[in-house]
Design a protein around this motif. Structure first.
Motif, PDB file in Angstrom:
ATOM      1  N   PHE A 131     -17.469  -6.642   8.387  1.00 35.82           N
ATOM      2  CA  PHE A 131     -16.873  -5.299   8.304  1.00 35.82           C
ATOM      3  C   PHE A 131     -17.182  -4.448   9.543  1.00 35.82           C
ATOM      4  N   ILE A 175       1.569  -0.876  12.506  1.00 36.53           N
ATOM      5  CA  ILE A 175       0.965  -1.954  11.706  1.00 36.53           C
ATOM      6  C   ILE A 175       1.006  -3.283  12.471  1.00 36.53           C
ATOM      7  N   HIS A 222      -2.549  -2.257  14.206  1.00 37.87           N
ATOM      8  CA  HIS A 222      -3.622  -2.524  13.237  1.00 37.87           C
ATOM      9  C   HIS A 222      -3.923  -4.021  13.140  1.00 37.87           C
ATOM     10  N   VAL A 223      -2.872  -4.841  13.008  1.00 39.42           N
ATOM     11  CA  VAL A 223      -3.157  -6.268  12.782  1.00 39.42           C
ATOM     12  C   VAL A 223      -3.764  -6.936  14.014  1.00 39.42           C
ATOM     13  N   ASP A 233       0.369  -5.552   1.899  1.00 39.05           N
ATOM     14  CA  ASP A 233      -1.035  -5.515   2.319  1.00 39.05           C
ATOM     15  C   ASP A 233      -1.766  -6.684   1.659  1.00 39.05           C
ATOM     16  N   GLY A 234      -2.413  -7.474   2.458  1.00 40.41           N
ATOM     17  CA  GLY A 234      -3.149  -8.615   1.914  1.00 40.41           C
ATOM     18  C   GLY A 234      -2.563  -9.952   2.342  1.00 40.41           C
ATOM     19  N   ASN A 289       0.847  -1.187   0.000  1.00 39.02           N
ATOM     20  CA  ASN A 289       0.000   0.000   0.000  1.00 39.02           C
ATOM     21  C   ASN A 289       0.891   1.248   0.000  1.00 39.02           C
ATOM     22  N   PHE A 343     -10.637   1.103  -0.164  1.00 37.29           N
ATOM     23  CA  PHE A 343     -10.829  -0.188   0.494  1.00 37.29           C
ATOM     24  C   PHE A 343     -12.100  -0.827  -0.039  1.00 37.29           C
ATOM     25  N   PHE A 394       1.616   3.273   2.293  1.00 38.96           N
ATOM     26  CA  PHE A 394       2.479   3.427   3.476  1.00 38.96           C
ATOM     27  C   PHE A 394       3.699   2.511   3.346  1.00 38.96           C
ATOM     28  N   ILE A 425     -10.435   5.867   1.815  1.00 39.80           N
ATOM     29  CA  ILE A 425      -9.664   6.233   3.015  1.00 39.80           C
ATOM     30  C   ILE A 425      -8.490   7.112   2.592  1.00 39.80           C
ATOM     31  N   ARG A 429       3.569  -5.398  11.913  1.00 38.17           N
ATOM     32  CA  ARG A 429       4.385  -6.247  11.036  1.00 38.17           C
ATOM     33  C   ARG A 429       5.630  -5.468  10.628  1.00 38.17           C
ATOM     34  N   GLN A 479     -14.408  -2.910  11.902  1.00 37.37           N
ATOM     35  CA  GLN A 479     -14.210  -1.456  11.883  1.00 37.37           C
ATOM     36  C   GLN A 479     -14.511  -0.849  13.249  1.00 37.37           C
ATOM     37  N   LEU A 503     -11.405  -1.126  15.146  1.00 34.44           N
ATOM     38  CA  LEU A 503     -10.321  -0.268  14.673  1.00 34.44           C
ATOM     39  C   LEU A 503     -10.580   1.214  14.919  1.00 34.44           C
ATOM     40  N   HIS A 505     -11.470   8.172   6.958  1.00 33.66           N
ATOM     41  CA  HIS A 505     -12.456   7.599   6.034  1.00 33.66           C
ATOM     42  C   HIS A 505     -13.328   8.731   5.488  1.00 33.66           C
ATOM     43  N   HIS A 541      -7.511  -8.531  13.633  1.00 36.25           N
ATOM     44  CA  HIS A 541      -7.379  -9.996  13.576  1.00 36.25           C
ATOM     45  C   HIS A 541      -8.680 -10.687  14.002  1.00 36.25           C
ATOM     46  N   PRO A 542      -8.961 -11.859  13.434  1.00 38.46           N
ATOM     47  CA  PRO A 542     -10.177 -12.602  13.843  1.00 38.46           C
ATOM     48  C   PRO A 542     -10.265 -12.808  15.358  1.00 38.46           C
TER      49      PRO A 542
HETATM   50  C1  LIG Z   1     -12.430  -2.673   8.619  1.00 36.29           C
HETATM   51  C2  LIG Z   1     -11.512  -3.268   7.917  1.00 36.29           C
HETATM   52  C3  LIG Z   1     -10.193  -2.682   7.555  1.00 36.29           C
HETATM   53  C4  LIG Z   1      -9.843  -1.406   7.176  1.00 36.29           C
HETATM   54  C5  LIG Z   1     -10.766  -0.230   7.003  1.00 36.29           C
HETATM   55  C6  LIG Z   1      -8.431  -1.406   6.938  1.00 36.29           C
HETATM   56  C7  LIG Z   1      -7.671  -0.302   6.522  1.00 36.29           C
HETATM   57  C8  LIG Z   1      -6.315  -0.304   6.285  1.00 36.29           C
HETATM   58  N1  LIG Z   1      -5.433  -1.344   6.398  1.00 36.29           N
HETATM   59  C9  LIG Z   1      -4.162  -0.962   6.084  1.00 36.29           C
HETATM   60  C10 LIG Z   1      -2.997  -1.755   6.071  1.00 36.29           C
HETATM   61  C11 LIG Z   1      -2.920  -3.098   6.477  1.00 36.29           C
HETATM   62  N2  LIG Z   1      -3.954  -3.895   6.884  1.00 36.29           N
HETATM   63  C12 LIG Z   1      -3.478  -5.152   7.208  1.00 36.29           C
HETATM   64  C13 LIG Z   1      -4.219  -6.209   7.677  1.00 36.29           C
HETATM   65  C14 LIG Z   1      -5.613  -6.222   7.846  1.00 36.29           C
HETATM   66  N3  LIG Z   1      -6.483  -5.176   7.705  1.00 36.29           N
HETATM   67  C15 LIG Z   1      -7.760  -5.591   7.923  1.00 36.29           C
HETATM   68  C16 LIG Z   1      -8.927  -4.825   7.882  1.00 36.29           C
HETATM   69  C17 LIG Z   1      -8.990  -3.470   7.558  1.00 36.29           C
HETATM   70  N4  LIG Z   1      -7.970  -2.645   7.182  1.00 36.29           N
HETATM   71  C18 LIG Z   1      -7.707  -6.975   8.225  1.00 36.29           C
HETATM   72  C19 LIG Z   1      -8.921  -7.846   8.521  1.00 36.29           C
HETATM   73  C20 LIG Z   1      -6.380  -7.370   8.199  1.00 36.29           C
HETATM   74  C21 LIG Z   1      -5.847  -8.753   8.501  1.00 36.29           C
HETATM   75  C22 LIG Z   1      -5.602  -8.918   9.958  1.00 36.29           C
HETATM   76  C23 LIG Z   1      -5.080 -10.304  10.270  1.00 36.29           C
HETATM   77  O1  LIG Z   1      -5.874 -11.248  10.259  1.00 36.29           O
HETATM   78  O2  LIG Z   1      -3.883 -10.445  10.521  1.00 36.29           O
HETATM   79  C24 LIG Z   1      -2.065  -5.143   6.994  1.00 36.29           C
HETATM   80  C25 LIG Z   1      -1.114  -6.314   7.264  1.00 36.29           C
HETATM   81  C26 LIG Z   1      -0.972  -7.234   6.107  1.00 36.29           C
HETATM   82  C27 LIG Z   1      -2.182  -8.081   5.852  1.00 36.29           C
HETATM   83  O3  LIG Z   1      -2.422  -9.063   6.516  1.00 36.29           O
HETATM   84  O4  LIG Z   1      -2.922  -7.732   4.962  1.00 36.29           O
HETATM   85  C28 LIG Z   1      -1.722  -3.882   6.532  1.00 36.29           C
HETATM   86  C29 LIG Z   1      -0.333  -3.400   6.154  1.00 36.29           C
HETATM   87  C30 LIG Z   1      -4.225   0.411   5.729  1.00 36.29           C
HETATM   88  C31 LIG Z   1      -3.037   1.253   5.318  1.00 36.29           C
HETATM   89  C32 LIG Z   1      -5.542   0.814   5.852  1.00 36.29           C
HETATM   90  C33 LIG Z   1      -6.150   2.140   5.614  1.00 36.29           C
HETATM   91  C34 LIG Z   1      -5.685   3.053   4.832  1.00 36.29           C
END
Ligand SMILES: C=CC1=C(C)c2cc3[nH]c(cc4nc(cc5[nH]c(cc1n2)c(C)c5CCC(=O)O)C(CCC(=O)O)=C4C)c(C)c3C=C
Ligand SMILES: [Fe+2]
Length: 432
Positions: free
Chosen positions: A387, A302, A339-340, A244-245, A238, A376, A240, A283, A304, A391, A394, A408, A344-345
């Motif tokens: 979601f 993050i 964030h993670v 991501d993913g 992403n 997103f 930053f 976002i 990670r 959210q 978060l 957002h 996370h679940p």
């Molecule tokens: C409500 C859902 C989510 C929003 C909104 C969201 C925004 C957002 N995320 C990143 C960067 C990363 N997200 C990562 C993991 C991650 N994010 C969400 C959900 C939302 N993110 C989930 C469910 C997860 C997986 C968590 C897990 O099970 O470990 C990561 C880490 C890499 C990854 O696993 O994908 C990053 C990096 C940004 C920058 C952002 C808003 C701008």
């Protein structure tokens, strides 16, 4: 007036590619690279096989563009109906389905396309995809709550009793700064392709076809997928700079896809079984502030590492997150507000999402800052349990520390019908 051919070939260049080029491409080294040959465009070296020449099937039990491995580019648009007639909505969905069948297979729209029709009528296809391969184009549509009921709760288009219980307005979340002009809409169209010109061509033709029945409410270009949806894909980054993913649902996880993405019979309503719910959130990311944050701080936010994408608790990118791991001072290696951890679940009653977002840059804001962020997109079976649950964990400055750097500004929730067969049209069960 009989249709004339103005391409000099008897078929549009795109149709020529569809009819002959793909076959020639499949020949590989023997047949060389056929793109452009019919139209006199430059040839690529013999033996080069264009991966974008093979189209993604349009028909199937589910719409393409959900578990399809994420393409590189996005053009997302929402439409509002400008007609209140049920027959106009039905005819629009039929016309869009017919056009989607053609465009996703690399063909022009209509019987005569961009250049083979009457010179005295506007072409059926706008033409900017002539000569381009299908480029992995998928078109995915979803219906917003406002298609079913107006803001006074009155039924629209005779869709009495058809509004899914789960298609509620999303609640507001702490820190939201939503702009209605870039939120919601009656119908969402997600066009994904490996060539932005192909994605734009598709949405533009939809807008043209919709004239007099629906018009574009807003649209958003996205470049650079921020999620992989297949284990065959490398994880992209992403804006930053983080992978991501990594922990996304992947098409190969059949159980997760079934448990978390597709609407089941007992979820209802019947017309949506095999479909999914799409949440979109535009976002904004405060790139310049983030860029002043030390690496250690970025990684703590993050949860990670920036290089490998592995958890701060150790291991490679795909290692499990160990939320109990602590440093020598007893501090969790994966910060409690990271964030993670919060996404996370384990923190969300087991909820997971299939994320399918894209980076965007809408120029700069005149203060020397990029107007950039993440568009997103997430697919799910139950928006409230997935979601909304995540959210809520978060949102707000007291929760995910990432919120100091993001805001957002746009939002949407859409019910995406199942896929169509060889003769059906998008959403037809809604009108049965
Ligand atoms: C409500 C859902 C989510 C929003 C909104 C969201 C925004 C957002 N995320 C990143 C960067 C990363 N997200 C990562 C993991 C991650 N994010 C969400 C959900 C939302 N993110 C989930 C469910 C997860 C997986 C968590 C897990 O099970 O470990 C990561 C880490 C890499 C990854 O696993 O994908 C990053 C990096 C940004 C920058 C952002 C808003 C701008
Ligand atoms: Fe995230």
């Amino acid at each position: 007036m009989t249709a004339q051919d103005h391409s000099g070939s008897g078929l549009s260049r795109r149709k020529l590619l569809g009819a002959a080029g793909v076959g020639a491409l499949a020949v590989g080294a023997g047949g060389g690279y056929a793109v452009g040959q019919a139209s006199g465009e430059p040839k690529a070296p013999a033996g080069v096989v264009d991966p974008d020449a093979a189209p993604i099937p349009f028909e199937g039990a589910h719409q393409a563009g959900i578990v399809t491995p994420s393409q590189d580019r996005l053009y997302f648009a929402t439409f509002d109906m400008t007609s209140d007639k049920r027959e106009d909505l039905i005819s629009l969905l039929k016309d869009w389905t017919a056009a989607a069948r053609q465009m996703t297979q690399g063909n022009d729209v209509g019987d005569f396309g961009a250049v083979s029709g009457s010179p005295y009528a506007p072409p059926e296809d706008t033409g900017e995809a002539l000569g381009l391969p299908p480029s992995g184009l998928t078109l995915t549509i979803g219906f917003g709550r406002s298609l079913f009921v107006d803001d006074k709760g009155r039924t629209r288009f005779g869709l009495e009793g058809r509004l899914p219980d789960r298609l509620k307005n999303l609640p507001s979340f702490a820190g939201d700064r939503l702009d209605q002009a870039i939120s919601d809409g009656d119908i969402a169209v997600q066009a994904c392709a490996n060539d932005p010109q192909v994605a734009v061509h598709a949405v533009r033709n939809f807008a043209r076809i919709a004239f007099g029945r629906a018009s574009v409410r807003y649209s958003q270009m996205g470049f650079g997928r921020t999620s992989s949806t297949s284990t065959a894909q490398v994880t992209a980054r992403n804006l930053f700079g983080f992978k991501d993913g990594t922990a996304n649902i992947k098409v190969e996880d059949a159980k997760d896809v079934d448990d978390f993405v597709w609407v089941h019979e007992d979820d209802g309503p019947a017309w949506l079984v095999g479909g999914s719910y799409l949440v979109s959130r535009k976002i904004d990311m405060r790139i310049e502030i983030w860029d002043r944050e030390p690496l250690e701080g970025q990684e703590a936010i993050i949860g990670r590492t920036k290089g490998s994408g592995g958890p701060r608790s150790g291991g490679d990118e795909f290692a499990d997150l160990d939320f109990d791991a602590k440093d020598e001072t007893g501090k969790p290696l994966i910060d409690t507000k990271s964030h993670v951890r919060l996404a996370h679940p384990d923190a969300n009653n087991g909820a997971k999402l299939l994320r399918r977002g894209y980076n965007f840059v809408d120029g700069s804001n005149g203060l020397g800052q990029l107007s950039a962020g993440l568009f997103f997109i997430a697919y799910q079976r139950d928006p409230e349990k997935q979601f909304v649950q995540i959210q809520r964990s978060l949102a707000g400055l007291q929760n995910d520390t990432l919120n100091e750097y993001i805001v957002h500004v746009g939002s949407g929730l859409f019910a995406c019908p199942p896929g169509v067969g060889t003769t059906g049209y998008w959403g037809e069960k809604l009108f049965a």
